[in-house]
Design an enzyme around this catalytic site. Structure first.
Site, PDB file in Angstrom:
ATOM      1  N   CYS A   2      11.780  25.918  44.195  1.00  0.00           N
ATOM      2  CA  CYS A   2      12.259  25.196  43.147  1.00  0.00           C
ATOM      3  C   CYS A   2      11.641  25.862  41.877  1.00  0.00           C
ATOM      4  O   CYS A   2      10.354  25.810  41.640  1.00  0.00           O
ATOM      5  CB  CYS A   2      12.244  23.705  43.001  1.00  0.00           C
ATOM      6  SG  CYS A   2      13.101  22.869  44.630  1.00  0.00           S
ATOM      7  N   ARG A  27      12.206  31.352  42.868  1.00  0.00           N
ATOM      8  CA  ARG A  27      11.453  30.245  43.368  1.00  0.00           C
ATOM      9  C   ARG A  27      12.498  29.405  44.140  1.00  0.00           C
ATOM     10  O   ARG A  27      11.961  28.569  45.003  1.00  0.00           O
ATOM     11  CB  ARG A  27      10.837  29.421  42.168  1.00  0.00           C
ATOM     12  CG  ARG A  27       9.872  29.629  41.426  1.00  0.00           C
ATOM     13  CD  ARG A  27       9.378  29.191  40.343  1.00  0.00           C
ATOM     14  NE  ARG A  27       8.831  27.854  40.995  1.00  0.00           N
ATOM     15  CZ  ARG A  27       7.202  27.831  41.255  1.00  0.00           C
ATOM     16  NH1 ARG A  27       6.741  28.905  40.955  1.00  0.00           N
ATOM     17  NH2 ARG A  27       6.873  26.986  41.853  1.00  0.00           N
ATOM     18  N   TRP A  73      15.357  25.190  45.945  1.00  0.00           N
ATOM     19  CA  TRP A  73      15.228  25.837  47.172  1.00  0.00           C
ATOM     20  C   TRP A  73      15.247  24.550  48.098  1.00  0.00           C
ATOM     21  O   TRP A  73      14.351  23.567  48.008  1.00  0.00           O
ATOM     22  CB  TRP A  73      13.863  26.365  47.430  1.00  0.00           C
ATOM     23  CG  TRP A  73      13.823  27.201  48.852  1.00  0.00           C
ATOM     24  CD1 TRP A  73      14.198  28.263  49.193  1.00  0.00           C
ATOM     25  CD2 TRP A  73      12.987  26.593  50.040  1.00  0.00           C
ATOM     26  NE1 TRP A  73      13.565  28.505  50.365  1.00  0.00           N
ATOM     27  CE2 TRP A  73      13.085  27.431  50.995  1.00  0.00           C
ATOM     28  CE3 TRP A  73      12.268  25.261  49.932  1.00  0.00           C
ATOM     29  CZ2 TRP A  73      12.424  27.162  52.163  1.00  0.00           C
ATOM     30  CZ3 TRP A  73      11.865  25.132  51.394  1.00  0.00           C
ATOM     31  CH2 TRP A  73      11.897  26.096  52.511  1.00  0.00           C
ATOM     32  N   ASN A  99      10.311  19.501  41.660  1.00  0.00           N
ATOM     33  CA  ASN A  99       9.741  20.558  42.644  1.00  0.00           C
ATOM     34  C   ASN A  99       8.824  19.996  43.424  1.00  0.00           C
ATOM     35  O   ASN A  99       7.890  19.619  42.988  1.00  0.00           O
ATOM     36  CB  ASN A  99       9.322  21.850  41.798  1.00  0.00           C
ATOM     37  CG  ASN A  99       8.412  22.644  42.410  1.00  0.00           C
ATOM     38  OD1 ASN A  99       7.545  23.390  42.068  1.00  0.00           O
ATOM     39  ND2 ASN A  99       8.696  22.775  43.881  1.00  0.00           N
ATOM     40  N   GLY A 100       8.808  19.993  44.830  1.00  0.00           N
ATOM     41  CA  GLY A 100       7.960  19.433  45.533  1.00  0.00           C
ATOM     42  C   GLY A 100       8.499  18.657  46.811  1.00  0.00           C
ATOM     43  O   GLY A 100       9.749  18.496  46.811  1.00  0.00           O
ATOM     44  N   GLU A 485       3.148  43.996  58.453  1.00  0.00           N
ATOM     45  CA  GLU A 485       3.514  43.975  57.143  1.00  0.00           C
ATOM     46  C   GLU A 485       5.087  44.919  57.199  1.00  0.00           C
ATOM     47  O   GLU A 485       6.204  44.242  56.579  1.00  0.00           O
ATOM     48  CB  GLU A 485       2.779  44.388  56.227  1.00  0.00           C
ATOM     49  CG  GLU A 485       3.231  44.522  54.821  1.00  0.00           C
ATOM     50  CD  GLU A 485       3.628  43.120  54.296  1.00  0.00           C
ATOM     51  OE1 GLU A 485       3.506  42.186  54.867  1.00  0.00           O
ATOM     52  OE2 GLU A 485       4.232  43.305  53.103  1.00  0.00           O
ATOM     53  N   LYS A 489       8.428  43.279  56.019  1.00  0.00           N
ATOM     54  CA  LYS A 489       9.475  43.542  55.004  1.00  0.00           C
ATOM     55  C   LYS A 489      10.800  43.823  55.392  1.00  0.00           C
ATOM     56  O   LYS A 489      11.898  43.334  54.765  1.00  0.00           O
ATOM     57  CB  LYS A 489       8.961  44.790  54.564  1.00  0.00           C
ATOM     58  CG  LYS A 489       7.726  44.934  53.459  1.00  0.00           C
ATOM     59  CD  LYS A 489       7.871  44.304  52.170  1.00  0.00           C
ATOM     60  CE  LYS A 489       7.783  42.420  52.353  1.00  0.00           C
ATOM     61  NZ  LYS A 489       6.367  41.972  52.359  1.00  0.00           N
ATOM     62  N   GLU A 492      12.700  40.254  56.545  1.00  0.00           N
ATOM     63  CA  GLU A 492      12.880  39.433  55.345  1.00  0.00           C
ATOM     64  C   GLU A 492      13.994  39.755  54.501  1.00  0.00           C
ATOM     65  O   GLU A 492      14.798  39.135  53.774  1.00  0.00           O
ATOM     66  CB  GLU A 492      11.685  38.970  54.527  1.00  0.00           C
ATOM     67  CG  GLU A 492      10.753  40.037  54.024  1.00  0.00           C
ATOM     68  CD  GLU A 492       9.532  39.219  53.290  1.00  0.00           C
ATOM     69  OE1 GLU A 492       9.312  38.089  53.237  1.00  0.00           O
ATOM     70  OE2 GLU A 492       8.760  40.279  52.796  1.00  0.00           O
ATOM     71  N   HIS A 508       2.860  45.247  77.499  1.00  0.00           N
ATOM     72  CA  HIS A 508       2.754  43.745  77.864  1.00  0.00           C
ATOM     73  C   HIS A 508       4.029  43.036  77.646  1.00  0.00           C
ATOM     74  O   HIS A 508       3.957  41.825  77.654  1.00  0.00           O
ATOM     75  CB  HIS A 508       1.728  43.280  77.629  1.00  0.00           C
ATOM     76  CG  HIS A 508       0.344  43.594  78.131  1.00  0.00           C
ATOM     77  ND1 HIS A 508       0.127  44.008  79.465  1.00  0.00           N
ATOM     78  CD2 HIS A 508      -0.597  44.640  77.357  1.00  0.00           C
ATOM     79  CE1 HIS A 508      -1.003  44.674  79.709  1.00  0.00           C
ATOM     80  NE2 HIS A 508      -1.374  45.009  78.366  1.00  0.00           N
ATOM     81  N   LYS A 607       9.890  32.926  46.814  1.00  0.00           N
ATOM     82  CA  LYS A 607       8.606  33.574  46.460  1.00  0.00           C
ATOM     83  C   LYS A 607       7.311  32.500  46.534  1.00  0.00           C
ATOM     84  O   LYS A 607       6.262  32.976  47.105  1.00  0.00           O
ATOM     85  CB  LYS A 607       8.808  34.345  45.209  1.00  0.00           C
ATOM     86  CG  LYS A 607       7.621  34.959  44.905  1.00  0.00           C
ATOM     87  CD  LYS A 607       7.820  36.299  44.358  1.00  0.00           C
ATOM     88  CE  LYS A 607       6.799  37.515  44.302  1.00  0.00           C
ATOM     89  NZ  LYS A 607       6.562  38.129  45.728  1.00  0.00           N
TER      90      LYS A 607
HETATM   91  C1  G6P Z   1       6.407  33.461  50.607  1.00  0.00           C
HETATM   92  C2  G6P Z   1       6.675  34.770  49.979  1.00  0.00           C
HETATM   93  C3  G6P Z   1       5.677  35.907  50.547  1.00  0.00           C
HETATM   94  C4  G6P Z   1       4.479  35.232  50.443  1.00  0.00           C
HETATM   95  C5  G6P Z   1       4.205  34.033  51.182  1.00  0.00           C
HETATM   96  C6  G6P Z   1       2.781  33.534  50.533  1.00  0.00           C
HETATM   97  O1  G6P Z   1       6.691  33.344  51.818  1.00  0.00           O
HETATM   98  O2  G6P Z   1       8.042  35.066  50.184  1.00  0.00           O
HETATM   99  O3  G6P Z   1       6.076  37.068  49.741  1.00  0.00           O
HETATM  100  O4  G6P Z   1       3.513  36.585  51.168  1.00  0.00           O
HETATM  101  O5  G6P Z   1       4.894  33.350  50.594  1.00  0.00           O
HETATM  102  O6  G6P Z   1       2.727  33.339  49.313  1.00  0.00           O
HETATM  103  P1  G6P Z   1       1.422  33.617  48.257  1.00  0.00           P
HETATM  104  O7  G6P Z   1       1.835  33.449  46.838  1.00  0.00           O
HETATM  105  O8  G6P Z   1       0.403  32.611  48.801  1.00  0.00           O
HETATM  106  O9  G6P Z   1       0.738  34.990  48.661  1.00  0.00           O
END
Ligand code: G6P
Length: 612
Positions: A2, A27, A73, A99-100, A485, A489, A492, A508, A607
């Site tokens: 949010c 957000r 969100w 937001n929260g 990672e 990527k 997501e 395994h 994010k």
């Molecule tokens: C969300 C974002 C990711 C990020 C994660 C942790 O899932 O989409 O890109 O890695 O949060 O966020 P931070 O701001 O703590 O790195």
């Protein structure tokens, strides 16, 4: 999680708020709403993105020089028009954005229902609107006092903005756990979840602290009190952030721009810190804690998402170079599993946004047990940066694409410098090697630049595999977090199922999935486990899987086996994650674009995850 924005001043509020919402859309983007003060509180909201809200208000009265807006969100209640913020009190005299999460919302809701309040949404936020209204009505206090009393009844996290029809020049804002910044212009004020919607108007900002309530009134100085009613003096800081840093600058997507920015962001993360000629690494932010770090018997790294992957690279780096035992913890697990912590433990919290709720809670827990907490954050002035004892900023610049790219490599660069610094001081690597390592680290941004020239080749590979349903990413040692990672990527942003796995663990379980349709991305650079990884590639080929290999330039052996090879420059083993991640970012990006996915705002994600 949010985004919120509010404005009061001489300008028309609507364009400021809409532009601000666009900047905050990373957000959350499942619904959006706006409230404009124009005699009445005019609220417009809808399901969808900010652009849908813009269409939705066509022909409506959008006048007014005070207002607030929200991009959501969803936590409580599905994303739809009714659950979108702002939320009205019953008589429409009050409106709230939030937001929260209000954790005790169910209790508050039933109490308010018993008192005759009718709820129209499924949100936790609506209780705030009714509760503040109820206090105003019965206690006959000022708006800010009603907000303060209400917040004393609330358990949970919040950043809220409250507007009242009877206070046409006043914004009341409060925070606990969720971020909030106030922009102080000459004759105008802004309130937002972060500074990005504010900086084009003013660099003067106040970062609100937890449990603070700000009264922001037209042509009057800002007043801040705590929820316990203590007066606070607002502290105005200068914010350094340029407008170009938060715009796309000719790229189709923020994510692509951010991938391409990595040579620059890596240089920025090392500037003034990596002093190769002097043979020194200087991490000013944690200078005071250097000795503690050197003496640490254990380091615990805590983070979420991509930052957790950076933490895994950190584990390999610190154990390998500095010989200190490291544990890497998901913040969400760490905080709830009664971890054993000692006062001489060093906790390193990694977070791009500096707002991730679970990481913040993990920090508070570690602090309460007396441990020293260091932060690695990207967002200057963020909650985590302020909650830690000391820290190092990554200086990657604003990252807008929801999938983290340049923040990851910058986090790894900081961890590399930390590990090298400790190693150099402890003597766990010889001086001659130390100097060579510094020189190699300094060369990394140039190597990333070279990898970016492979974009067209990577695009061709993306074209071949864009329609697959599953994929596996394999790596060993330093390249295992790279595999994790890479897989994250892809899943997501393209919604293709992708699993990262230690290459040797494949037999395994995941090997059962391999058939002629299955692409297996292997990071097979020439390092300690190279021969072993070749055996793993053979195992995949024997089952007709397709191999996309990331290899060291000039490699012949893997080339003879793999379906596709992406060649990256040679470097030290411990520096490979900094460069091997980049082609995987590009591969995911192109596949997602070819699948017509919303690369910068993937479905269901946000994010900045300010709820647990
Ligand atoms: C969300 C974002 C990711 C990020 C994660 C942790 O899932 O989409 O890109 O890695 O949060 O966020 P931070 O701001 O703590 O790195």
């Amino acid at each position: 999680m949010c985004g919120i924005i509010a404005y009061v001043g001489p300008r028309q509020a609507y364009p400021v708020l809409i532009k601000g919402l666009h900047r905050l859309e990373y957000r959350g983007y499942d619904s959006a709403g706006i409230c404009l003060m124009n005699k009445n509180l005019n609220i417009y909201k809808c399901k969808g993105k900010v652009s849908d809200l813009e269409k939705h208000v066509k022909g409506e009265d959008i006048g007014g020089t005070l207002g607030m807006a929200h991009t959501r969100w969803a936590t409580h209640g599905e994303p739809n028009e009714v659950n979108a913020h702002p939320h009205f009190s019953q008589d429409k005299s009050l409106a709230v954005i939030h937001n929260g999460i209000i954790e005790n919302y169910a209790t508050l809701r039933s109490e308010l229902k018993n008192r005759g309040y009718k709820f129209v949404s499924d949100t936790d936020t609506e209780v705030l609107a009714h509760l503040i209204y109820d206090i105003l009505k019965h206690e006959k206090v000022k708006l800010e006092e009603a907000v303060r009393i209400a917040l004393n009844h609330v358990i949970g996290a919040y950043a809220i903005v409250v507007l009242s029809k009877d206070n046409p020049d006043k914004i009341v804002a409060a925070r606990k756990g969720s971020p909030m910044v106030i922009g102080v212009g000459e004759d105008e004020y802004f309130v937002a979840s972060d500074a990005t919607p504010i900086i084009e108007y003013t660099n003067n900002v106040i970062f609100m602290n937890d449990e603070e309530i700000a009264v922001i009134e037209r042509d009057r100085p800002i007043q801040i009190r705590t929820v316990r009613n203590q007066k606070k003096t607002p502290y105005v800081q200068k914010m350094e952030m340029s407008l170009t840093a938060i715009e796309k600058g000719g790229f189709d997507h923020f994510m692509l721009k951010e991938i391409y920015e990595q040579p620059r962001s890596l240089r920025d993360s090392m500037r003034g810190r990596l002093l190769v000629n002097q043979g020194v690494i200087n991490l000013g932010g944690i200078k005071e804690y250097e000795q503690k770090l050197l003496n640490a018997k254990r380091i615990i790294i805590t983070a979420c998402g991509t930052s957790w992957h950076a933490g895994l690279v950190g584990e390999y780096l610190i154990e390998d170079l500095a010989r200190i035992p490291v544990e890497v913890e998901y913040s969400s697990e760490f905080r709830y599993r009664n971890p054993i912590l000692y006062e001489d433990d060093i906790i390193i919290a990694i977070s791009q946004s500096g707002e991730t709720a679970d990481t913040l809670a993990a920090i508070e827990l570690a602090k309460s047990k007396g441990a020293t907490v260091l932060g690695i954050c990207n967002v200057v002035g963020s909650s985590i940066a302020r909650a830690t004892h000391a820290g190092v900023y990554t200086h990657a610049g604003p990252e807008i694409g929801v999938a983290s790219t340049k923040a990851f490599t910058a986090q790894v660069a900081i961890l590399t410098m930390m590990a090298l610094k400790i190693a150099g001081s402890k003597g766990t690597i010889p001086r001659s090697k130390f100097q060579r390592y510094l020189t190699e680290l300094e060369a990394i941004p140039d190597k990333v630049e070279k990898i970016l020239t492979l974009d067209d080749q990577i695009k061709e590979i993306a074209e071949i595999y864009k329609d697959v349903k599953n994929s596996i990413y394999l790596g060993r040692g330093y390249n295992l977090p790279v595999a994790y990672e890479g897989a994250l990527k892809l899943k997501e942003i393209s919604y293709i199922h992708a699993e990262g796995y230690p290459a040797a663990e494949m037999k395994h379980g995941p090997i059962a999935l391999i058939d002629e349709q299955m692409p297996v991305v292997v990071i097979a650079t020439k390092n300690g486990t190279y021969d072993k990884v070749i055996s793993n590639i053979m195992e995949v080929k024997a089952r007709h899987g397709k191999i996309i290999a990331v290899v060291t330039e000039g490699d012949e052996q893997v080339r003879a086996l793999a379906d596709h090879c992406i060649e990256i420059p040679e470097t030290e083993d411990f520096l490979v994650p900094l460069i091997a991640t980049v082609p995987l970012q590009l591969l995911s990006y192109h596949i997602a674009v070819m699948r017509h996915c919303n690369v910068d705002q993937p479905r269901n994600l946000a994010k900045s995850v300010t709820v647990e």
